[in-house]
Design a protein around this motif. Structure first.
Motif, PDB file in Angstrom:
ATOM      1  N   GLY A  80      -9.062  -5.268  21.180  1.00  0.00           N
ATOM      2  CA  GLY A  80      -9.125  -4.759  19.813  1.00  0.00           C
ATOM      3  C   GLY A  80      -8.613  -5.758  18.795  1.00  0.00           C
ATOM      4  N   LYS A  81      -8.563  -5.317  17.550  1.00  0.00           N
ATOM      5  CA  LYS A  81      -8.100  -6.166  16.452  1.00  0.00           C
ATOM      6  C   LYS A  81      -6.589  -6.026  16.300  1.00  0.00           C
ATOM      7  N   MET A  82      -5.916  -7.146  16.142  1.00  0.00           N
ATOM      8  CA  MET A  82      -4.476  -7.128  15.890  1.00  0.00           C
ATOM      9  C   MET A  82      -4.236  -6.986  14.395  1.00  0.00           C
ATOM     10  N   LEU A  83      -3.302  -6.119  14.030  1.00  0.00           N
ATOM     11  CA  LEU A  83      -2.936  -5.882  12.641  1.00  0.00           C
ATOM     12  C   LEU A  83      -1.449  -6.099  12.450  1.00  0.00           C
ATOM     13  N   THR A  84      -1.055  -6.446  11.238  1.00  0.00           N
ATOM     14  CA  THR A  84       0.363  -6.441  10.894  1.00  0.00           C
ATOM     15  C   THR A  84       0.772  -4.984  10.654  1.00  0.00           C
ATOM     16  N   SER A  85       2.049  -4.725  10.568  1.00  0.00           N
ATOM     17  CA  SER A  85       2.526  -3.369  10.266  1.00  0.00           C
ATOM     18  C   SER A  85       1.998  -2.912   8.915  1.00  0.00           C
ATOM     19  N   GLU A  86       1.977  -3.823   7.944  1.00  0.00           N
ATOM     20  CA  GLU A  86       1.483  -3.483   6.610  1.00  0.00           C
ATOM     21  C   GLU A  86      -0.015  -3.153   6.647  1.00  0.00           C
ATOM     22  N   GLU A  87      -0.770  -3.876   7.454  1.00  0.00           N
ATOM     23  CA  GLU A  87      -2.205  -3.595   7.571  1.00  0.00           C
ATOM     24  C   GLU A  87      -2.463  -2.249   8.235  1.00  0.00           C
ATOM     25  N   LEU A  88      -1.666  -1.904   9.252  1.00  0.00           N
ATOM     26  CA  LEU A  88      -1.805  -0.593   9.881  1.00  0.00           C
ATOM     27  C   LEU A  88      -1.464   0.500   8.875  1.00  0.00           C
ATOM     28  N   ALA A  89      -0.399   0.305   8.110  1.00  0.00           N
ATOM     29  CA  ALA A  89      -0.024   1.279   7.082  1.00  0.00           C
ATOM     30  C   ALA A  89      -1.151   1.435   6.068  1.00  0.00           C
ATOM     31  N   GLY A  90      -1.738   0.331   5.659  1.00  0.00           N
ATOM     32  CA  GLY A  90      -2.837   0.387   4.703  1.00  0.00           C
ATOM     33  C   GLY A  90      -4.031   1.135   5.253  1.00  0.00           C
ATOM     34  N   ARG A  91      -4.332   0.934   6.525  1.00  0.00           N
ATOM     35  CA  ARG A  91      -5.463   1.619   7.162  1.00  0.00           C
ATOM     36  C   ARG A  91      -5.193   3.124   7.205  1.00  0.00           C
ATOM     37  N   ILE A  92      -3.997   3.528   7.599  1.00  0.00           N
ATOM     38  CA  ILE A  92      -3.652   4.954   7.647  1.00  0.00           C
ATOM     39  C   ILE A  92      -3.733   5.556   6.241  1.00  0.00           C
TER      40      ILE A  92
END
Length: 159
Positions: A80-92
């Motif tokens: 899968g794609k690796m995300l930063t914590s901020e990117e995961l937060a943005g996606r949610i």
């Protein structure tokens, strides 16, 4: 927002259970959390590709039977794609803004996820190129979801 974890196998160690309970308690301020454990299949020593595929398919059917129509599915997968914590937060956060009311995170068993589960997934998320025990991955995932909600809320959280 409703967050569901669909996971293969049971937690055997108490310290993992304690950590999962702690993050579930923390997350209760931000979302409704459900954790669904489906049974894992025993993999015989020296199992060939055909047997491993059958095992993943059986586990996959159990996973899919616990995913509701309309849920946004995030499968945890090495590829899968690796995300930063901020990117995961943005996606949610974006999913919530877009009207998604239910996110399902899927953690497979020791052999990974079936092709059918990966086809159902809306997004494949990787935490690393390394393999982790599913029990530990639950804790890591819940910590990152909690961190995401803290970031979304503008609340402090250690970096």
């Amino acid at each position: 927002m409703k967050i569901t974890l669909v996971t293969v196998g049971k937690i055997k160690e108490r310290y993992f259970e304690d950590a999962i309970r702690e993050y579930a308690k923390r997350l209760s301020r931000y979302c409704k959390l459900d954790i669904i454990q489906v049974a894992d299949e025993k993999t015989p020593d020296g199992a060939g590709e055909a047997i491993e595929r059958q095992i993943k398919e059986k586990e996959g059917q159990r996973i899919l039977s616990n995913i509701k129509d309309g849920a946004y599915v995030i499968a945890l997968a090495i590829e899968g794609k690796m995300l930063t914590s901020e990117e995961l937060a943005g996606r949610i956060q974006r999913l919530g803004v877009d009207g998604v009311g239910h996110i399902v995170f899927v953690i497979g068993g020791s052999l990974g996820l079936s092709g059918d589960v990966m086809k159902r997934a809306d997004f494949a998320l990787s935490f690393s190129k390394m393999t982790f025990p599913h029990q530990l991955m639950r804790v890591v995932l819940l910590e990152q979801v909690y961190r995401s909600y803290r970031i979304i809320s503008g609340e402090p959280y250690h970096k």
